[in-house]
Design an enzyme around this catalytic site. Structure first.
Site, PDB file in Angstrom:
ATOM      1  N   GLU A 150       0.810  -1.216   0.000  1.00 13.20           N
ATOM      2  CA  GLU A 150       0.000   0.000   0.000  1.00 13.20           C
ATOM      3  C   GLU A 150       0.845   1.269   0.000  1.00 13.20           C
ATOM      4  O   GLU A 150       0.437   2.291  -0.542  1.00 13.20           O
ATOM      5  CB  GLU A 150      -0.961   0.012   1.194  1.00 13.20           C
ATOM      6  CG  GLU A 150      -2.121  -0.984   1.066  1.00 13.20           C
ATOM      7  CD  GLU A 150      -1.802  -2.362   1.636  1.00 13.20           C
ATOM      8  OE1 GLU A 150      -0.619  -2.625   1.952  1.00 13.20           O
ATOM      9  OE2 GLU A 150      -2.735  -3.181   1.761  1.00 13.20           O
ATOM     10  N   PHE A 156     -11.921  -7.389  13.746  1.00 13.92           N
ATOM     11  CA  PHE A 156     -10.830  -7.848  12.898  1.00 13.92           C
ATOM     12  C   PHE A 156     -10.496  -6.765  11.867  1.00 13.92           C
ATOM     13  O   PHE A 156     -11.378  -6.244  11.197  1.00 13.92           O
ATOM     14  CB  PHE A 156     -11.218  -9.149  12.193  1.00 13.92           C
ATOM     15  CG  PHE A 156     -10.140  -9.635  11.256  1.00 13.92           C
ATOM     16  CD1 PHE A 156      -8.884  -9.985  11.751  1.00 13.92           C
ATOM     17  CD2 PHE A 156     -10.354  -9.711   9.886  1.00 13.92           C
ATOM     18  CE1 PHE A 156      -7.876 -10.411  10.896  1.00 13.92           C
ATOM     19  CE2 PHE A 156      -9.355 -10.135   9.030  1.00 13.92           C
ATOM     20  CZ  PHE A 156      -8.121 -10.485   9.539  1.00 13.92           C
ATOM     21  N   GLN A 157      -9.231  -6.451  11.756  1.00 12.96           N
ATOM     22  CA  GLN A 157      -8.727  -5.428  10.832  1.00 12.96           C
ATOM     23  C   GLN A 157      -9.377  -4.065  11.044  1.00 12.96           C
ATOM     24  O   GLN A 157      -9.574  -3.311  10.110  1.00 12.96           O
ATOM     25  CB  GLN A 157      -8.849  -5.888   9.382  1.00 12.96           C
ATOM     26  CG  GLN A 157      -7.928  -7.067   9.114  1.00 12.96           C
ATOM     27  CD  GLN A 157      -7.689  -7.337   7.646  1.00 12.96           C
ATOM     28  OE1 GLN A 157      -8.544  -7.093   6.809  1.00 12.96           O
ATOM     29  NE2 GLN A 157      -6.512  -7.857   7.331  1.00 12.96           N
ATOM     30  N   LYS A 191     -17.801  -0.833   5.713  1.00 12.56           N
ATOM     31  CA  LYS A 191     -18.263  -1.788   4.709  1.00 12.56           C
ATOM     32  C   LYS A 191     -19.776  -1.723   4.519  1.00 12.56           C
ATOM     33  O   LYS A 191     -20.271  -1.817   3.397  1.00 12.56           O
ATOM     34  CB  LYS A 191     -17.831  -3.204   5.115  1.00 12.56           C
ATOM     35  CG  LYS A 191     -18.034  -4.225   4.002  1.00 12.56           C
ATOM     36  CD  LYS A 191     -17.391  -5.560   4.337  1.00 12.56           C
ATOM     37  CE  LYS A 191     -17.539  -6.522   3.169  1.00 12.56           C
ATOM     38  NZ  LYS A 191     -16.917  -7.828   3.452  1.00 12.56           N
ATOM     39  N   MET A 237      24.336   8.733   2.674  1.00  9.97           N
ATOM     40  CA  MET A 237      24.132   9.986   3.397  1.00  9.97           C
ATOM     41  C   MET A 237      24.379   9.793   4.896  1.00  9.97           C
ATOM     42  O   MET A 237      24.926  10.673   5.563  1.00  9.97           O
ATOM     43  CB  MET A 237      22.716  10.520   3.146  1.00  9.97           C
ATOM     44  CG  MET A 237      22.512  11.939   3.636  1.00  9.97           C
ATOM     45  SD  MET A 237      23.689  13.124   2.926  1.00  9.97           S
ATOM     46  CE  MET A 237      22.766  13.736   1.519  1.00  9.97           C
TER      47      MET A 237
HETATM   48  C1  LIG Z   1      12.304   5.593   5.404  1.00  7.22           C
HETATM   49  C2  LIG Z   1      13.595   6.229   5.785  1.00  7.22           C
HETATM   50  N1  LIG Z   1      14.374   5.648   6.733  1.00  7.22           N
HETATM   51  C3  LIG Z   1      15.552   6.223   7.073  1.00  7.22           C
HETATM   52  C4  LIG Z   1      15.961   7.393   6.496  1.00  7.22           C
HETATM   53  C5  LIG Z   1      17.269   8.046   6.910  1.00  7.22           C
HETATM   54  N2  LIG Z   1      18.203   8.082   5.761  1.00  7.22           N
HETATM   55  C6  LIG Z   1      18.378   9.170   5.001  1.00  7.22           C
HETATM   56  S1  LIG Z   1      19.417   8.923   3.716  1.00  7.22           S
HETATM   57  C7  LIG Z   1      19.704   7.331   4.193  1.00  7.22           C
HETATM   58  C8  LIG Z   1      20.618   6.454   3.402  1.00  7.22           C
HETATM   59  C9  LIG Z   1      20.166   6.242   2.008  1.00  7.22           C
HETATM   60  O1  LIG Z   1      20.995   5.285   1.423  1.00  7.22           O
HETATM   61  P1  LIG Z   1      20.911   4.978  -0.121  1.00  7.22           P
HETATM   62  O2  LIG Z   1      19.501   4.809  -0.534  1.00  7.22           O
HETATM   63  O3  LIG Z   1      21.823   3.860  -0.452  1.00  7.22           O
HETATM   64  O4  LIG Z   1      21.385   6.331  -0.792  1.00  7.22           O
HETATM   65  P2  LIG Z   1      22.830   7.052  -0.776  1.00  7.22           P
HETATM   66  O5  LIG Z   1      22.793   8.051   0.332  1.00  7.22           O
HETATM   67  O6  LIG Z   1      23.862   5.999  -0.560  1.00  7.22           O
HETATM   68  O7  LIG Z   1      22.921   7.708  -2.092  1.00  7.22           O
HETATM   69  C10 LIG Z   1      18.972   7.029   5.350  1.00  7.22           C
HETATM   70  C11 LIG Z   1      19.008   5.735   6.035  1.00  7.22           C
HETATM   71  C12 LIG Z   1      15.102   7.962   5.527  1.00  7.22           C
HETATM   72  N3  LIG Z   1      15.403   9.116   4.918  1.00  7.22           N
HETATM   73  N4  LIG Z   1      13.951   7.361   5.176  1.00  7.22           N
END
Ligand SMILES: Cc1ncc(C[n+]2csc(CCOP(=O)(O)OP(=O)(O)O)c2C)c(N)n1
Lengths: 596, 177
Positions: free
Chosen positions: A60, A122-123, A172, A493
Site C-alpha cells: 500500500e 478484525f482489521q 463496509k 548519506m
Molecule cells: C524511510 C527512511 N528511513 C531512514 C531514512 C534516513 N536516511 C536518510 S538517507 C539514508 C541512506 C540512504 O541510502 P541509499 O539509498 O543507499 O542512498 P545514498 O545516500 O547511498 O545515495 C537514510 C538511512 C530515511 N530518509 N527514510
C-alpha cells in the site's frame, strides 16, 4: 428510497457504485490500490465497469507514492484505494509525505461496518485518528446518503488552496447500502463554507512589494514547489518577472523546474547541498522575493544568521507558512500565479527600471561566487564517481521526453545538482519528509500517467530496497520504468554524516548482503545492466534507455564520495563547506548536532 | 508604504492570548484542534466548547494560550487552516473583550474558618449552592483572576475541591464574531 425528481442523475445505487460513479465524474482515470475484506464491495463495483482503471500495487505504501508521482507529473488528484486496518496503516508514510510536499491525493480506506467500530473488530484501526495529523482533512462516512457529497468535497479540498492528501474512510456497510448519487454539479459550494483558500492578493501589498522589488540593490528570487503546484500561469509569470527585472533566481529542491535551469539568471538550487552562489546570494541579498517556498530548515540553516540584511517578501497560499520560521517584512497570502500576474502587471504599468549600476555590481559579485565552480568533481581512475554517472545520465537523456524521480540520500542531492530541468512537473522527489522508497513507486505512477515517456528513478541501493516489490507491478502493467541505482554499498548519506560528525564510526550504515540487482531484475522478468568502470557508464545508460520494459541499472560508484557543498546542520550559509580541496568543515556545535 | 502592511517586529516575550473559534459541530473537530496544539507543541491554558447555533450546527471554542508573538500568529493561522473551522478571532489582539469563568469551590470546616469563608464569599459575590454543617459549595463567576483570588483566599479556610469551567470570552461593543 425516495427519489428527487428534479435531480435527473439521482437513482438508487449501492455505496460502492456511488463511489465509482463519483470517481468517474471527478475525472479519475486510474486508482492505485490493494484489496481486502472491507473493500471487496468496491472491488466488485470496479470489476463491473471500465471507466476507472485499477493498478494493483504490491504494497500500500507503493500505492500512495505511485499516486503522488501521478499527481505531481500531471497536476491532477492521485487516487488510492486500500482496505481497513493494515491497508490503511501502510498508507501513513505516503500520506505524510504528500502532506509535507503538498501533493493532492484522495485516499479511500475500507473500514469495518459502523456497528462494529470501536469493538476491536478484525482489521479495525482508528484510521481517522491515525491519519488526522497526516492529512489535509479526513472523513468517516457514516451513512450512504453522505457518500457522494463527501467524495466530491474530498477532491475539491485535495486539489484547491495548498494541495494535500484527504482520507475518506468507508465502513463496509455504508458501501453496501443503497443510496442516491449526486453529481458534482448538483452540489452547491462544498458544504464547508469554512474552507475558502484566499487566491487573490491584496492590492496594496502587491504595490508595496513592487516598490521594494524595483528599488532593490541586491535582489533575489527564491521560489519553491508552490510555483509548480499553482500551475502554468505561475511558471509563465515568474519567467516574465525574472526576465523583466534581470534579477537572479534560485529554486528549492521542490521548486526545480519552476524556472529553466539553463537560463543565465538561474543560480541553481539553494540549501544544505545547494550551490555556493545561491546560498551566498541568499545571505547577501537586500530584497528576497520568496514565492511558493516555506523557509524550510534545510534552506535557512541557522535561523539567527539567515539573510540578516534583507527585507523579505513572502508570497504563499498558506497563511501559516508566512512568519513560521522566518519573520518577513511583507507577507502576501495568495495563489502564486495570481500574485505574480499582479506583480508583472504593476511592474509594467509603473515602467519600473531597476538600478542598473547596483544590479551590475550584484551580478559581478555573483560571478565571483560562480567562479568557485562549487559542483566541481574529478572523474579519474577506475572508480565511477556518482556525479559523473549523473552527468552522463543527464547528457544522454537531454531533449528526450523524460521524467525523473529520486529516492532519498546522497544520490538525491547529486541528482538535484546535476540534472537540469527546463520545465515543471518533470522532477519528483520526497523533499519534506525525505522518504526512502519514494522514488520507485512514484516513477510507476508517473509512467502510468505518461505511458510513452522515459521515466527514471535515480536511486541509492538502500532506498531502492524499500519498495522494490513494485517491479512486479511494473511487469504486470508493462510500465517501463528505469531504476538508475547509484550503488555505493552504503547508506551513503548516513555514512557521510558519520564521517563528518561522529568520528568516522560507521555504525550500521554499511549495506551487507545486497542482492545482485541484475539477477534480481531477471527474476522478475525484467532487464538488468551493470557498470563497474567509468567507460561502461554510457553503454549502461544507453542499454537502460533502449531496452523495452523495466530496467534496473546497477551503477557501482565510489563508496567514499561525499555531497558538496554542504552547510552542516545548524550552521549559517556563509559557513558552507566546499569539496575536499576547499578547506575543512567547521566544527559542528552541540546545538547543530541535535539537528537532523 | 503604510506600516499596517508589514508584520510587526519579532518578539520573544511570552504573551497570553484568548481566542474565540467558530467551528462546524461535527465529530472529531475538537480532536483536530487539540491534536494541532499537542502536535505542534503549543500551550493550552484553558479550553471550553459548546454548541452555539443549533440550526447552522456551529460550536464555539474559547481558548487561552501562551506563546511568543510569532507562535501566537502561527496558532491563529494553523487553526484557520483546519477545514471545519469557520472563524478564528484573537480577542487579545482585537481589543477590548470580556472573559468570564464559572467555578464550584468546596470548603470544609467549622467555627471561625467557616464564618470567614462565608464573609469572603459575600465580598466576591459567590453563592452558596450546597451546604452541610461542616461544608459549603460556593459558586462563583467572574474574570479568571478573580476566581484565582477567591481560591487563594479559601485555601487556608478548608478548601478541598475545585471545579472550573474554563474561560468563555466575547468582544465588547456592537460587532459579532
Ligand atoms: C524511510 C527512511 N528511513 C531512514 C531514512 C534516513 N536516511 C536518510 S538517507 C539514508 C541512506 C540512504 O541510502 P541509499 O539509498 O543507499 O542512498 P545514498 O545516500 O547511498 O545515495 C537514510 C538511512 C530515511 N530518509 N527514510
Amino acid at each position: 428510497m425516495t427519489t428527487d425528481p428534479t435531480k435527473t442523475e439521482s437513482r438508487a445505487m449501492t455505496g460502492a457504485e456511488i463511489l465509482v460513479q463519483a470517481l468517474a465524474d471527478q475525472g479519475v482515470e486510474v486508482v492505485f490500490g490493494y484489496p481486502g475484506g472491507a473493500v471487496l464491495p468496491i472491488y466488485d463495483a470496479l470489476f463491473r465497469q471500465n471507466r476507472v482503471r485499477h493498478i494493483l500495487v504490491r504494497h500500500e505504501q507503493g500505492a500512495v507514492h505511485a499516486a503522488e508521482g501521478y499527481a505531481r507529473s500531471t497536476g491532477k488528484v492521485g487516487v488510492v484505494l486500500v482496505t481497513s486496518g493494515p491497508g490503511a496503516t501502510n498508507c501513513v508514510t505516503g500520506l505524510t509525505d504528500a502532506l509535507m510536499d503538498s501533493v493532492p491525493l484522495v485516499c479511500l480506506t475500507g473500514q469495518v461496518p459502523t456497528h462494529m467500530i470501536g469493538n476491536d473488530a478484525f482489521q479495525e484501526a482508528d484510521t481517522i485518528g491515525i491519519t488526522r495529523p497526516c492529512t489535509k482533512h479526513n472523513y468517516l462516512v457514516k451513512q450512504v446518503g453522505d457518500l457522494s457529497r463527501v467524495v466530491h468535497e474530498a477532491f475539491y479540498i485535495a486539489r484547491s488552496g495548498r494541495p494535500g492528501p484527504v482520507v475518506v474512510d468507508l465502513p463496509k456497510n455504508v458501501v453496501m447500502a443503497e443510496g442516491e448519487y449526486t453529481t458534482p454539479s448538483d452540489l452547491d459550494a462544498p458544504r464547508h463554507g469554512s474552507y475558502r483558500p484566499q487566491m487573490e492578493p491584496e492590492r496594496a501589498k502587491i504595490e508595496a512589494a513592487i516598490e521594494l522589488i524595483a528599488n532593490a540593490k541586491r535582489p533575489l528570487f527564491y521560489t519553491g514547489g508552490g510555483i509548480i503546484n499553482s500551475g502554468p500561469q505561475a511558471v509563465q509569470k515568474l519567467r516574465e518577472l525574472v526576465q523583466l527585472s534581470g534579477y537572479p533566481i534560485t529554486n528549492t529542491l521542490m521548486g526545480l523546474g519552476g524556472f529553466p535551469a539553463s537560463d543565465k539568471q538561474f543560480l541553481g538550487m539553494l540549501g544544505m547541498h545547494g550551490t555556493y552562489e545561491a546560498n551566498l546570494a541568499m545571505a547577501e541579498c537586500d530584497v528576497m522575493i520568496a514565492v511558493g517556498a516555506r523557509f524550510d530548515d534545510r534552506v535557512t540553516g541557522r535561523l539567527a544568521d539567515f539573510s540578516k540584511g534583507s527585507k523579505k517578501i513572502h508570497i504563499d497560499i498558506d497563511p501559516s507558512s508566512i512568519n513560521k520560521n522566518v519573520r518577513v517584512e511583507l507577507g502576501i497570502v495568495a495563489d502564486c500565479g495570481r500574485a505574480l500576474d499582479a506583480l508583472v502587471e504593476q511592474w509594467k504599468a509603473r515602467r519600473c527600471k531597476p538600478d542598473a549600476t547596483a544590479l551590475k555590481a550584484w551580478w559581478d559579485t555573483i560571478s565571483t561566487w560562480r567562479a568557485k565552480d562549487c559542483l566541481r568533481y574529478r572523474q579519474s581512475g577506475e572508480v565511477i564517481k556518482p556525479q559523473y554517472a549523473l552527468q552522463r545520465l543527464y547528457e544522454l537523456t537531454k531533449g528526450k521526453d523524460v521524467y525523473f524521480t529520486t529516492e532519498v540520500g546522497q544520490h538525491q542531492m547529486w541528482a538535484a545538482q546535476f540534472l537540469k530541468f527546463e520545465e515543471p512537473k518533470r522532477w519528483m522527489t520526497s523533499g519534506g519528509l525525505g522518504t526512502m522508497g519514494y522514488g520507485f513507486p512514484a516513477a510507476m505512477g508517473v509512467q502510468v500517467a505518461h505511458p510513452e515517456a522515459l521515466v527514471i528513478d535515480v536511486a541509492g541501493e538502500a532506498s531502492f530496497m524499500m519498495n522494490m516489490q513494485e517491479l512486479s507491478t511494473m511487469m504486470q502493467y508493462r510500465l517501463p520504468v528505469k531504476a538508475f541505482i547509484l550503488n555505493n554499498r552504503y547508506m551513503g548519506m548516513v555514512r557521510q554524516w558519520q564521517e563528518f560528525f561522529h568520528g568516522g564510526r560507521y555504525s550500521e550504515s554499511y549495506m551487507d548482503s545486497l542482492p545482485d540487482f541484475v539477477k534480481l531484475a531477471e527474476s522478475f522478468g525484467a532487464h538488468g545492466v551493470r557498470a563497474t568502470k567509468p567507460e561502461e557508464v554510457d553503454q549502461a545508460i544507453r542499454t537502460m534507455i533502449e531496452t523495452p520494459g523495466p530496467v534496473l541499472a546497477d551503477i557501482l560508484v565510489d563508496q567514499a564520495e561525499n555531497v558538496y557543498p554542504m552547510i552542516p546542520g545548524g550552521a549559517a550559509h556563509y559557513e558552507m563547506k566546499l569539496g575536499p580541496d576547499h578547506g575543512e568543515l567547521k566544527e559542528t556545535t552541540d546545538k547543530g548536532m541535535v539537528l537532523v | 508604504m503604510t506600516s499596517a502592511l508589514y508584520s510587526s517586529a519579532p518578539d520573544t516575550a511570552v504573551e497570553r492570548h484568548t481566542f474565540s473559534v467558530l467551528v462546524e459541530n461535527e465529530p472529531g473537530v475538537l480532536a483536530r484542534v487539540i491534536g494541532l496544539f499537542s502536535g505542534r507543541g503549543y500551550n493550552i491554558e484553558s479550553l471550553t466548547v459548546a454548541e452555539v447555533d443549533r440550526v447552522r450546527r456551529l460550536s464555539r471554542i474559547n481558548l487561552v494560550t501562551t506563546g511568543s508573538r510569532m507562535i501566537i500568529e502561527q496558532i491563529k493561522n494553523q487553526l484557520d487552516r483546519l477545514v471545519p473551522i469557520h472563524k478564528v478571532r484573537d480577542l487579545t489582539v482585537e481589543g477590548a473583550h470580556l472573559e468570564r469563568e464559572i467555578a464550584l469551590i468546596k470548603v470544609v470546616g467549622s467555627g471561625e474558618k467557616r464564618v470567614e469563608s462565608l464573609r469572603i464569599a459575600d465580598i466576591f459575590r459567590a453563592h452558596v449552592v450546597d451546604s452541610t454543617n461542616t461544608s459549603f459549595v460556593f459558586e462563583m463567576t467572574g474574570r479568571p483572576e478573580k476566581v484565582d483570588a477567591f481560591i487563594r483566599l479559601m485555601e487556608p479556610l478548608g478548601l478541598i475541591e475545585i471545579s472550573r469551567a474554563g474561560v468563555v470570552a466575547m468582544s465588547r461593543g456592537t460587532d459579532g464574531i
